[in-house]
Design a protein around this motif. Structure first.
Motif, mmCIF file in Angstrom:
data_model
loop_
_atom_site.group_PDB
_atom_site.id
_atom_site.type_symbol
_atom_site.label_atom_id
_atom_site.label_comp_id
_atom_site.label_asym_id
_atom_site.label_seq_id
_atom_site.Cartn_x
_atom_site.Cartn_y
_atom_site.Cartn_z
ATOM 1 N N ASP A 128 0.828 -1.196 0.000
ATOM 2 C CA ASP A 128 0.000 0.000 0.000
ATOM 3 C C ASP A 128 0.867 1.254 0.000
ATOM 4 O O ASP A 128 0.581 2.223 -0.707
ATOM 5 N N SER A 129 1.936 1.235 0.780
ATOM 6 C CA SER A 129 2.854 2.378 0.804
ATOM 7 C C SER A 129 3.490 2.578 -0.564
ATOM 8 O O SER A 129 3.631 3.716 -1.037
ATOM 9 N N ALA A 130 3.870 1.477 -1.207
ATOM 10 C CA ALA A 130 4.469 1.571 -2.536
ATOM 11 C C ALA A 130 3.478 2.160 -3.536
ATOM 12 O O ALA A 130 3.840 2.985 -4.385
ATOM 13 N N ARG A 131 2.214 1.739 -3.417
ATOM 14 C CA ARG A 131 1.192 2.276 -4.323
ATOM 15 C C ARG A 131 1.017 3.774 -4.132
ATOM 16 O O ARG A 131 0.930 4.536 -5.099
ATOM 17 N N ARG A 132 1.010 4.226 -2.868
ATOM 18 C CA ARG A 132 0.836 5.648 -2.593
ATOM 19 C C ARG A 132 2.025 6.456 -3.117
ATOM 20 O O ARG A 132 1.858 7.543 -3.675
ATOM 21 N N ILE A 133 3.221 5.928 -2.910
ATOM 22 C CA ILE A 133 4.411 6.624 -3.414
ATOM 23 C C ILE A 133 4.371 6.700 -4.933
ATOM 24 O O ILE A 133 4.680 7.741 -5.529
ATOM 25 N N ARG A 134 3.970 5.595 -5.574
ATOM 26 C CA ARG A 134 3.894 5.563 -7.028
ATOM 27 C C ARG A 134 2.873 6.568 -7.537
ATOM 28 O O ARG A 134 3.126 7.298 -8.501
ATOM 29 N N GLN A 135 1.737 6.651 -6.909
ATOM 30 C CA GLN A 135 0.719 7.600 -7.328
ATOM 31 C C GLN A 135 1.200 9.036 -7.193
ATOM 32 O O GLN A 135 0.935 9.883 -8.046
ATOM 33 N N ARG A 136 1.922 9.323 -6.114
ATOM 34 C CA ARG A 136 2.418 10.676 -5.923
ATOM 35 C C ARG A 136 3.442 11.033 -6.992
ATOM 36 O O ARG A 136 3.489 12.143 -7.496
ATOM 37 N N GLU A 137 4.289 10.052 -7.351
ATOM 38 C CA GLU A 137 5.297 10.316 -8.360
ATOM 39 C C GLU A 137 4.674 10.571 -9.724
ATOM 40 O O GLU A 137 5.240 11.255 -10.566
ATOM 41 N N LEU A 138 3.480 10.026 -9.949
ATOM 42 C CA LEU A 138 2.805 10.234 -11.216
ATOM 43 C C LEU A 138 2.105 11.584 -11.276
ATOM 44 O O LEU A 138 1.572 11.957 -12.312
ATOM 45 N N GLY A 139 2.097 12.323 -10.184
ATOM 46 C CA GLY A 139 1.491 13.645 -10.177
ATOM 47 C C GLY A 139 0.541 13.835 -9.023
ATOM 48 O O GLY A 139 0.045 12.886 -8.442
ATOM 49 N N GLY A 140 0.288 15.079 -8.698
ATOM 50 C CA GLY A 140 -0.645 15.397 -7.641
ATOM 51 C C GLY A 140 0.054 15.655 -6.312
ATOM 52 O O GLY A 140 1.265 15.491 -6.172
ATOM 53 N N LEU A 141 -0.743 16.055 -5.346
ATOM 54 C CA LEU A 141 -0.228 16.411 -4.027
ATOM 55 C C LEU A 141 -1.258 16.023 -2.983
ATOM 56 O O LEU A 141 -2.446 16.323 -3.131
ATOM 57 N N ASP B 6 -4.236 27.248 -11.189
ATOM 58 C CA ASP B 6 -2.990 27.264 -11.957
ATOM 59 C C ASP B 6 -2.545 25.874 -12.389
ATOM 60 O O ASP B 6 -1.676 25.739 -13.257
ATOM 61 N N HIS B 7 -3.112 24.831 -11.759
ATOM 62 C CA HIS B 7 -2.746 23.440 -12.095
ATOM 63 C C HIS B 7 -4.014 22.616 -12.292
ATOM 64 O O HIS B 7 -4.305 21.701 -11.511
ATOM 65 N N PRO B 8 -4.785 22.910 -13.324
ATOM 66 C CA PRO B 8 -6.080 22.236 -13.498
ATOM 67 C C PRO B 8 -5.971 20.736 -13.758
ATOM 68 O O PRO B 8 -6.947 20.004 -13.562
ATOM 69 N N ASP B 9 -4.803 20.269 -14.185
ATOM 70 C CA ASP B 9 -4.647 18.851 -14.500
ATOM 71 C C ASP B 9 -4.090 18.033 -13.339
ATOM 72 O O ASP B 9 -3.964 16.810 -13.443
ATOM 73 N N GLN B 10 -3.725 18.690 -12.232
ATOM 74 C CA GLN B 10 -3.146 17.998 -11.091
ATOM 75 C C GLN B 10 -4.224 17.613 -10.079
ATOM 76 O O GLN B 10 -5.193 18.356 -9.881
ATOM 77 N N CYS B 11 -4.029 16.474 -9.442
ATOM 78 C CA CYS B 11 -4.954 16.017 -8.394
ATOM 79 C C CYS B 11 -4.441 16.517 -7.045
ATOM 80 O O CYS B 11 -3.352 16.151 -6.612
ATOM 81 N N LEU B 12 -5.209 17.362 -6.407
ATOM 82 C CA LEU B 12 -4.852 17.919 -5.094
ATOM 83 C C LEU B 12 -5.789 17.297 -4.064
ATOM 84 O O LEU B 12 -7.010 17.461 -4.139
ATOM 85 N N ARG B 13 -5.206 16.585 -3.087
ATOM 86 C CA ARG B 13 -6.006 15.856 -2.095
ATOM 87 C C ARG B 13 -5.799 16.472 -0.713
ATOM 88 O O ARG B 13 -4.671 16.714 -0.306
ATOM 89 N N LEU B 14 -6.894 16.677 -0.002
ATOM 90 C CA LEU B 14 -6.826 17.234 1.352
ATOM 91 C C LEU B 14 -7.648 16.370 2.292
ATOM 92 O O LEU B 14 -8.828 16.119 2.050
#
Length: 302
Positions: A85-98, A121-129
């Motif tokens: 699960d940690s690897a998946r989260r790291i991989r997703q972050r590396e593919l973009g988003g915050l 300013d970043h309409p294509d990025q996934c921003l998660r809060l």
């Protein structure tokens, strides 16, 4: 002495046999013939050096050693799932988003405002809060579920880089309250007043109670809340007055409440947390700069 050489297929056969209670069911789950499972179990017993099952009245019964080994295997496999699960989260972050995790003090109002500006300013990025209590924020950043966290805790954790911010408290009052006519509020003014408190373990409440006790001030405290949002709404309904942070007082206060500075400033610290050993993405670095700029603007003259 070398330890036993265990294969994934041996362990899989053992788990399915323990879970189902029969070799036949284990073979069906693994989609192999029953003799194949029996062979894997025999190999595992040989490698481990102890028996795993006994035939008692035609039933396959795990030995005490097998039950102990099964518990250890389950604990290990849960750890592997967490690792995946940690690897998946790291991989997703590396593919973009915050991904950002924030305590309610910031996560309900101020951080969303910063994110709103970034999203334009970043309409294509996934921003998660996500919004959690400080303890969970620290855990999320340490395990890298989040790249950035905002917490009242974490400054002493060597796994984290912690950037401190100071935030003053103010007094929030109903517009018709007698103290609302004053330009500033002293702690002595709170004596006998209906004061809305945070929960006992809240750091800001502890700071306030210490300051009041030092001056011999005793408010009438009958309402207790978890969040600044709750306190501001109660003030707006005339239920009492509250000492809240300047950001939330100005963001969530409205025509039904007024803000007055404290003559004796009460300051609490929160921390912007990032993983110490993980380089920040450019999106994270941009967010941090935006946060610092908007925070400085929002607290100027607070």
């Amino acid at each position: 002495m070398n330890g036993p050489r265990l294969s994934d297929r041996q362990l899989e056969a053992f788990q399915h046999t323990m879970d189902s209670g029969s070799v036949t069911a284990a073979a069906n789950r693994m989609r192999i013939a029953q003799p194949g499972v029996t062979r894997l179990l025999k190999q595992l017993e040989h490698d481990l050096g102890f028996a795993l099952f006994a035939r008692i009245k035609g039933r396959l019964v795990p030995t005490p050693e097998a039950r102990l080994f099964y518990r250890e295997q389950q604990r290990l496999w849960r750890g592997l799932e967490h690792l995946r699960d940690s690897a998946r989260r790291i991989r997703q972050r590396e593919l973009g988003g915050l991904t950002i995790t924030a305590m309610p003090l910031l996560g309900l109002t101020f951080v969303p405002d910063v994110i709103a500006g970034m999203s334009k300013d970043h309409p294509d990025q996934c921003l998660r809060l996500s919004t959690y209590r400080s303890e969970q924020v620290v855990e999320d950043v340490v395990t890298q579920r989040s790249e950035i966290g905002f917490s009242l805790l974490g400054s002493q954790d060597e796994r984290l880089s912690a950037n401190p911010f100071a935030l003053d408290s103010v007094c929030l009052l109903p517009p018709d309250h007698p103290l609302a006519r004053r330009e500033s509020i002293s702690l002595e003014d709170l004596d006998g007043q209906a004061l809305i408190h945070y929960e006992p373990g809240d750091p800001s409440r502890q700071t306030l109670e210490h300051a009041l006790a030092t001056r011999g001030v005793t408010p009438r405290s009958r309402l207790e809340v978890s969040l600044a949002l709750q306190a501001t709404r109660l003030v707006g309904q005339g239920a009492g007055i509250a000492i809240v942070d300047a950001l939330n007082a100005r963001t969530m206060g409205g025509a039904d409440s007024v803000v007055r500075p404290l003559r004796e400033p009460l300051t609490e610290a929160f921390y912007l947390l990032t993983p110490r050993d993980q380089p920040l993405s450019r999106l994270a670095e941009e967010f941090i700069q935006r946060f610092k700029h908007q925070f400085a603007e929002a607290t100027a003259g607070a």
